[in-house]
Design a protein around this motif. Sequence first.
Motif, PDB file in Angstrom:
ATOM      1  N   UNK A 110       0.839  -1.198   0.000  1.00  0.00           N
ATOM      2  CA  UNK A 110       0.000   0.000   0.000  1.00  0.00           C
ATOM      3  C   UNK A 110       0.877   1.252   0.000  1.00  0.00           C
ATOM      4  N   UNK A 111       1.949   1.241   0.809  1.00  0.00           N
ATOM      5  CA  UNK A 111       2.836   2.401   0.827  1.00  0.00           C
ATOM      6  C   UNK A 111       3.522   2.581  -0.530  1.00  0.00           C
ATOM      7  N   UNK A 112       3.849   1.482  -1.184  1.00  0.00           N
ATOM      8  CA  UNK A 112       4.508   1.560  -2.488  1.00  0.00           C
ATOM      9  C   UNK A 112       3.600   2.254  -3.506  1.00  0.00           C
ATOM     10  N   UNK A 113       2.296   1.956  -3.423  1.00  0.00           N
ATOM     11  CA  UNK A 113       1.351   2.621  -4.319  1.00  0.00           C
ATOM     12  C   UNK A 113       1.230   4.100  -3.966  1.00  0.00           C
ATOM     13  N   UNK A 114       1.181   4.411  -2.672  1.00  0.00           N
ATOM     14  CA  UNK A 114       1.162   5.811  -2.246  1.00  0.00           C
ATOM     15  C   UNK A 114       2.420   6.531  -2.699  1.00  0.00           C
ATOM     16  N   UNK A 115       3.540   5.863  -2.593  1.00  0.00           N
ATOM     17  CA  UNK A 115       4.815   6.455  -3.013  1.00  0.00           C
ATOM     18  C   UNK A 115       4.796   6.774  -4.500  1.00  0.00           C
ATOM     19  N   UNK A 454      14.067   4.044  -2.490  1.00  0.00           N
ATOM     20  CA  UNK A 454      14.635   4.167  -1.149  1.00  0.00           C
ATOM     21  C   UNK A 454      13.554   4.449  -0.115  1.00  0.00           C
ATOM     22  N   UNK A 455      12.483   5.138  -0.497  1.00  0.00           N
ATOM     23  CA  UNK A 455      11.411   5.397   0.462  1.00  0.00           C
ATOM     24  C   UNK A 455      10.720   4.100   0.868  1.00  0.00           C
ATOM     25  N   UNK A 456      10.464   3.240  -0.116  1.00  0.00           N
ATOM     26  CA  UNK A 456       9.803   1.958   0.167  1.00  0.00           C
ATOM     27  C   UNK A 456      10.686   1.098   1.064  1.00  0.00           C
ATOM     28  N   UNK A 457      11.978   1.017   0.744  1.00  0.00           N
ATOM     29  CA  UNK A 457      12.885   0.203   1.561  1.00  0.00           C
ATOM     30  C   UNK A 457      13.006   0.778   2.971  1.00  0.00           C
ATOM     31  N   UNK A 458      13.066   2.099   3.079  1.00  0.00           N
ATOM     32  CA  UNK A 458      13.143   2.721   4.401  1.00  0.00           C
ATOM     33  C   UNK A 458      11.869   2.461   5.188  1.00  0.00           C
ATOM     34  N   UNK A 459      10.728   2.527   4.502  1.00  0.00           N
ATOM     35  CA  UNK A 459       9.450   2.242   5.166  1.00  0.00           C
ATOM     36  C   UNK A 459       9.424   0.803   5.675  1.00  0.00           C
ATOM     37  N   UNK A 460       9.835  -0.147   4.826  1.00  0.00           N
ATOM     38  CA  UNK A 460       9.847  -1.556   5.241  1.00  0.00           C
ATOM     39  C   UNK A 460      10.781  -1.760   6.426  1.00  0.00           C
ATOM     40  N   UNK A 461      11.957  -1.104   6.402  1.00  0.00           N
ATOM     41  CA  UNK A 461      12.891  -1.230   7.526  1.00  0.00           C
ATOM     42  C   UNK A 461      12.283  -0.646   8.795  1.00  0.00           C
ATOM     43  N   UNK A 462      11.605   0.500   8.667  1.00  0.00           N
ATOM     44  CA  UNK A 462      10.962   1.104   9.834  1.00  0.00           C
ATOM     45  C   UNK A 462       9.866   0.226  10.405  1.00  0.00           C
TER      46      UNK A 462
END
Length: 890
Positions: A110-115, A454-462
Amino acid sequence: MAMFRRVAALFRRSHMDREIESELREHMQMRIDDDVAQGMSRKEAERAARLEFGNPTAMRERVSAEDTTLGLDSIVRDVRYALRGFAKSPGFVLVAIATLALGIGANTAVFELLDAVRLRSLPVARPDELAELRIVGGPSFGLTERYYANFTVPMWQEIQRHHDPFAGVFAWQSDGLTLGKNREGRHVSSLEVSGDFFNVLGITPWQGRLIGPQDEASCKAWKAVVSYNFWQSDMGGAPITPETTLAVEGETVRVLGVTPPGFFGMIVGDRFDIAYPMCPGPNPRRDMFMYSVMGRLKPGWDLARASGYLASLSHGLFESTAPTGYSAKQTEHYKSFRLEAVPAGSGISALRERYDASLRLLLAITGLVLLIACANLANLMLARASVRQREIAIRMALGASRGRLVRQMLIESGLLAGIGAGLGVAVAQPLARLLVLSLNTSQYVIQLNVQPDWRVLLFAAGVAALTCVIFGTAPALRSAGADPIAAIRAGERGVVGNRERFSLQRLMVVTQIAVSMVLLVGALLFVRSYRNLVTLNTGVRETGMSIGYFGFERMKIAPENQAAFKRQLIEEIRNAPGVENAAGTTHILMLGGSWTHGVHTDTAEGSSKFTYVSPTFFKTSGIPLLTGRSFTDMDTNNTPYVLIVNQTFIKKFLGRGPAIGVNVRVIPEPDYPARTYEIVGTIPDTKYDDDLRHETPPMAFVPLAQLPPAAERSWVAVMIATSDTAAATNVVRQRIAAKYPEMSMQFEDFQQDLRDNLVGDRMMAMLSGFFGVLAAILVIVGLYGVLSYLLAQRRNEIGIRIALGARRGQVIGLVMRDTAKMLALGVAIGALLAILAGRGASAMLFGLKAWDPLTLGFAVLLLTAVAVGASLLPASRAARLDPAKALRTE
């Protein structure tokens, strides 16, 4: 060099351990020898050395802790220890990782789509410097503050002459063209751009050259550039030469070049095929609002300063570009507009306006599902820690610190979370693509790059770090805080008999039930809302309706003959085999687009929607006539002007008085002169907008033959009523193509188009329903696991109760009372949270309130059934317990 040697020693840790242990033994032996030399007995000397040096294991850890690289090595050893423990519990590890992968994967998708829709920048040079010019002060004249086609050619030309804040400016609009000739043509997406479009964006050609200012100045010969995807798919990747051409709109167009692969245009979620230069002509219209204007800020300028400059420019710009043909009041309103600059680095997208709230809500829903999963995992970790309590107690007795044990268990949680996050990112890719597919319609395919950045990967890490904290901290602190002596005395059975010990597990089950209540209520609300929209009586016939769009611009029909040609075309379609009826209109109800006129009556003034229709429109669309008469072929521009109005029009402009025979005066606009119409008929209210949630506006219908001559266009939309839309459409297509080979045609299924307008509601209903069911399954797993674990810990107590005469039903009742308490508390908290959360989503519901009692009651029944089902098996197992076997372990 010493540091390098120490780091290298990490890979031969066993050797280093032996060296440290040997050195400690030597120091102890030296101290023993010294004490013996001073007169102590060897036994007393050994005891004194042990007291001084302490526990050998603890001393070795203290020596290791003095070296940072050895501290790192201890972490590596903890990781190895954790992996060995995982190998002994493969079932636990698989369940934990699978749960985390699904939870983190859903959130990341879902975040990836928002991104992709909201956060990602355009693939152009220095996108942060781009600004879009907006008109503030609407809506009027067809303007809105969100749509991206609000500038006329004269306005654009004034901005070109006065753009001090910008190093360059450009105008563009999204459009569609027909590729090919006549009936063999197909629709392609296009961009109409000003000469500096590609220069200001910093786009370099992949092949050939791109459109420049010189192309805008030359309008006699068509020129175009094509996108990389179109070049590959339709042109076979052939080299671009001066002889490369395409057939577009029946004309030969020279292809100048190809844009680079990453450039999709300015609209996120869309892609253009062909871009062609603007050709405004010598006398551009002042009332055609069709372009978006953007620019690149000069160094030293920011958006606030640029907006200030544009505001100062606004009065003169709107004064000099005011359109003619409007009333004095409308013209003054136009001149009151002002310009501002807003960020444009992430492009423009209708997806943001239409689905942004839905995607944010979905992100919240998937977050709640992940919270339930974390609660389940925390309970699993607590149960696993209880099983390992004796092991932990022995380690503490041997000198391991509580901090070291907490770190060990957090490392185990971190490993699970890290592996789950890695798999979650992989799972997110197909899930994100499924989300995009769920938003596609029969007429429009969304083009989004949902590759992780990088936003998606950072989100997943968070998310992974947060889940580690949620499900790992409590078990780690609980385990490290246990009394080692009590744990060792309890033997393999662990610490039993203390019910307070299980309060945390019960609290997590209550949390799961509460969150599941929120998700179930949300799922039921969205499913019922979608059902209400699908089954809504719109007042218009939906089934067996086909919509045909017929364009005859290439037929070169004179404007004064177009009305007669439309009548003839509609009649030919009506007479086609399989067609029940057909009607022409300037606007298809509920499919978007509209025209609004200002109106006056003797009692009121305001605005109303206006649609021009042929005489068979109401019969074809299934709208009944309540009073008066329908239109006839006698209603033309040479006879008195007539209207048919809906009930909302009557209430707003006529009050309670009679409608038939009342005169309605229309305020003039360009192409639409001032006219006085007589109401000759009334109809019931029907839905008008493409958003069925909107209230029905005042609606007025005018005979198509009374369309002002200046407003005639070389196209007509025809509603076709039939029992078999596919067969009738084919017949109409063949007949019209045979008679009018230069006419362009496009057909759509009316009911399918209406369903396409509900794609966002369908997505929310499907996904919220899926996550609601998943939450219920997780509650079953969590409740079953906790009850099974608690009953295993209370095995001796239950055995004593049975030995003292407790019946099977009493034992089951004991377990079910525990469940009932957790269920009641969780449902009460969840219902309150669901009502509060529902208020934020109330705008997305139709025909329902967030506190709908039927929905809340049904959710309670579902959760009750889930809780009872999850509790019966462990309760039945406890009731069948053999007291002799249970007490034998005491």
